[in-house]
Scaffold this active site. Structure first.
Site, PDB file in Angstrom:
ATOM      1  N   ASP A  38      39.660  28.164  59.895  1.00 36.61           N
ATOM      2  CA  ASP A  38      39.010  27.045  59.211  1.00 36.61           C
ATOM      3  C   ASP A  38      38.791  25.851  60.116  1.00 36.61           C
ATOM      4  OD1 ASP A  38      38.348  27.509  56.645  1.00 36.61           O
ATOM      5  OD2 ASP A  38      39.891  26.241  55.763  1.00 36.61           O
ATOM      6  N   LYS A  60      32.897  24.286  59.175  1.00 38.22           N
ATOM      7  CA  LYS A  60      31.561  23.709  59.263  1.00 38.22           C
ATOM      8  C   LYS A  60      31.368  22.744  60.425  1.00 38.22           C
ATOM      9  CE  LYS A  60      32.580  20.445  55.493  1.00 38.22           C
ATOM     10  NZ  LYS A  60      33.682  21.192  54.867  1.00 38.22           N
ATOM     11  N   MET A 172      40.603  13.436  52.057  1.00 40.06           N
ATOM     12  CA  MET A 172      39.138  13.458  51.935  1.00 40.06           C
ATOM     13  C   MET A 172      38.606  12.168  51.296  1.00 40.06           C
ATOM     14  SD  MET A 172      38.808  17.430  50.655  1.00 40.06           S
ATOM     15  CE  MET A 172      40.311  17.396  49.665  1.00 40.06           C
TER      16      MET A 172
HETATM   17  N1  SAH Z   1      45.145  21.970  53.679  1.00 40.14           N
HETATM   18  C1  SAH Z   1      45.047  20.712  54.419  1.00 40.14           C
HETATM   19  C2  SAH Z   1      44.080  19.747  53.757  1.00 40.14           C
HETATM   20  C3  SAH Z   1      42.642  20.216  53.720  1.00 40.14           C
HETATM   21  S1  SAH Z   1      41.554  19.023  53.002  1.00 40.14           S
HETATM   22  C4  SAH Z   1      46.447  20.108  54.560  1.00 40.14           C
HETATM   23  O1  SAH Z   1      47.368  20.553  53.882  1.00 40.14           O
HETATM   24  O2  SAH Z   1      46.611  19.182  55.363  1.00 40.14           O
HETATM   25  C5  SAH Z   1      40.973  18.167  54.431  1.00 40.14           C
HETATM   26  C6  SAH Z   1      41.545  16.779  54.493  1.00 40.14           C
HETATM   27  O3  SAH Z   1      42.867  16.829  55.007  1.00 40.14           O
HETATM   28  C7  SAH Z   1      40.822  15.840  55.413  1.00 40.14           C
HETATM   29  O4  SAH Z   1      39.692  15.280  54.787  1.00 40.14           O
HETATM   30  C8  SAH Z   1      41.885  14.803  55.673  1.00 40.14           C
HETATM   31  O5  SAH Z   1      42.013  13.941  54.574  1.00 40.14           O
HETATM   32  C9  SAH Z   1      43.127  15.655  55.733  1.00 40.14           C
HETATM   33  N2  SAH Z   1      43.522  16.027  57.110  1.00 40.14           N
HETATM   34  C10 SAH Z   1      43.653  17.270  57.592  1.00 40.14           C
HETATM   35  N3  SAH Z   1      44.101  17.240  58.869  1.00 40.14           N
HETATM   36  C11 SAH Z   1      44.261  15.944  59.188  1.00 40.14           C
HETATM   37  C12 SAH Z   1      44.723  15.251  60.358  1.00 40.14           C
HETATM   38  N4  SAH Z   1      45.118  15.892  61.465  1.00 40.14           N
HETATM   39  N5  SAH Z   1      44.770  13.899  60.311  1.00 40.14           N
HETATM   40  C13 SAH Z   1      44.416  13.228  59.214  1.00 40.14           C
HETATM   41  N6  SAH Z   1      43.966  13.824  58.090  1.00 40.14           N
HETATM   42  C14 SAH Z   1      43.903  15.164  58.064  1.00 40.14           C
END
Ligand code: SAH
Length: 253
Positions: A38, A60, A172
């Protein structure tokens, strides 16, 4: 199904730093014939994959359109039915805003068991990366993970969330930050409420912004913070470990 026989895994790769992956995740990756990767997964984690593994990027970013969810599941099913083991690799935790739940349901509907391998979700890792303990007892009785996306199940009830007085951790939320801040203020949240946004947390390019709610959206815009970022709203954000003055100035931590 016994774990040793499991041929499908939904794996959380953690928030970015490869060292935050679990041992279980690295071991599962080392077994997989096919790895579907992903967005937001640090490609460095593929060092744990077999050299001959087939790696498919379904995210994407990088200019490619994202692969529709149905097609991802179809690809997984094709490989599994051909006898190949499949690791589905997601950022953070697979069951936190990652559509892991939908993929599990789709595989279960086809009679396929999938092993879930947790990862460290960004909603905990990102605040921690700047010293924010999301449930510090002096500030909050709990934490709410909420999407700022405004799609799927619709707009969160910001009024109700403000009433909980818990730490809000918003995934998000960057694209609609103005609206979200407006909704929180309209719901009566104090304009002084400490806020933080952490972009690309636990990665070398990590950046953050801190500001009270009343100027948070402007500060984030001025600092040009964007996705992926986690937004933290609540007293715990005042505990961020930063050298800058508390007036919303940002920087590398
Ligand atoms: N499954 C993932 C979340 C997916 S939704 C998890 O548990 O972290 C995607 C969102 O996750 C992004 O829009 C952002 O808000 C957050 N995100 C994921 N990785 C990040 C990172 N390294 N730093 C900050 N926000 C992050």
């Amino acid at each position: 199904m016994h774990a040793a026989m499991t041929r499908a895994w939904l794996i959380g790769a953690g928030s970015g730093d490869v060292e935050l992956m679990t041992l279980k995740a690295t071991r599962a990756l080392a077994q997989a014939d096919v790895i579907l990767v992903d967005d937001l997964v640090n490609p460095d984690v593929l060092q744990f994959a077999r050299a001959d593994a087939l790696v498919v990027y379904v995210g994407k970013r990088g200019g490619h359109p994202s692969t529709p969810q149905a097609s991802i599941v179809a690809q997984m099913l094709d490989h599994l039915r051909a006898g190949r083991s499949v690791a589905r690799l997601k950022g953070g935790d697979p069951f936190v805003f990652g559509r892991g739940g939908e993929e599990q349901q789709a595989l279960h509907a086809e009679g396929i068991d999938v092993e879930i391998v947790n990862g460290i979700t960004a909603g905990i890792a990102a605040p921690a990366a700047i010293g924010i303990p999301v449930t510090h007892r002096d500030h909050a009785q709990g934490v709410v993970f909420v999407t700022g996306h405004g799609a799927g199940s619709g707009e969160p009830d910001w009024h109700a969330l403000v009433a909980t007085r818990m730490t809000l951790v918003i995934y998000m939320g960057m694209r609609r930050l103005d609206e979200i801040v407006g909704a929180l203020l309209a719901a009566g949240m104090s304009t002084d409420t400490p806020c933080a946004a952490i972009e690309s947390a636990t990665r070398p390019e990590q950046r953050h912004a801190l500001a009270p709610l009343r100027e948070f959206a402007q500060v984030v815009a001025r600092e040009k913070l964007g996705s992926p970022a986690i937004v933290v709203i609540g007293g715990v954000a005042s505990l961020a470990l930063v050298r800058e003055a508390a007036n919303g100035v940002t920087g590398q931590s």
